[in-house]
Design a protein around this motif. Structure first.
Motif: not given
Length: 88
Positions: A30-54
């Motif tokens: 999230s920090g690297l994405n905010t600084m513009g160093l990477i262009h990867f963002q965890l979408t709500d769908a991905i976060q929800s899927s990961i949280l459900t799995f964990v």
């Protein structure tokens, strides 16, 4: 000095360590994405899927008795805790 061999033999510590690593990884991405160093963002769908799995993994581990109270020996309450009328 930390004895890592002993820590990795403790299942409770390993479970906590892995979950904390996942949180740190999310924060770094999230920090690297905010600084513009990477262009990867965890979408709500991905976060929800990961949280459900964990959550499912931790529920399963709890049901099997693997996640336990680290202050007691084994997987049951201590004799002292069984005699409590209310928490100390």
């Amino acid at each position: 000095m930390i004895n890592w061999k002993v820590r990795f033999k403790n299942r409770n510590w390993v479970i906590a360590f892995i979950s904390q690593l996942m949180i740190v990884a999310e924060m770094v991405l999230s920090g690297l994405n905010t600084m513009g160093l990477i262009h990867f963002q965890l979408t709500d769908a991905i976060q929800s899927s990961i949280l459900t799995f964990v959550n499912a993994v931790f529920v399963l581990l709890s049901m099997l008795g693997i996640v336990q109270d680290p202050t007691t020996k084994g997987y049951r309450d201590s004799d002292q805790a069984l005699k409590y009328k209310e928490p100390k």
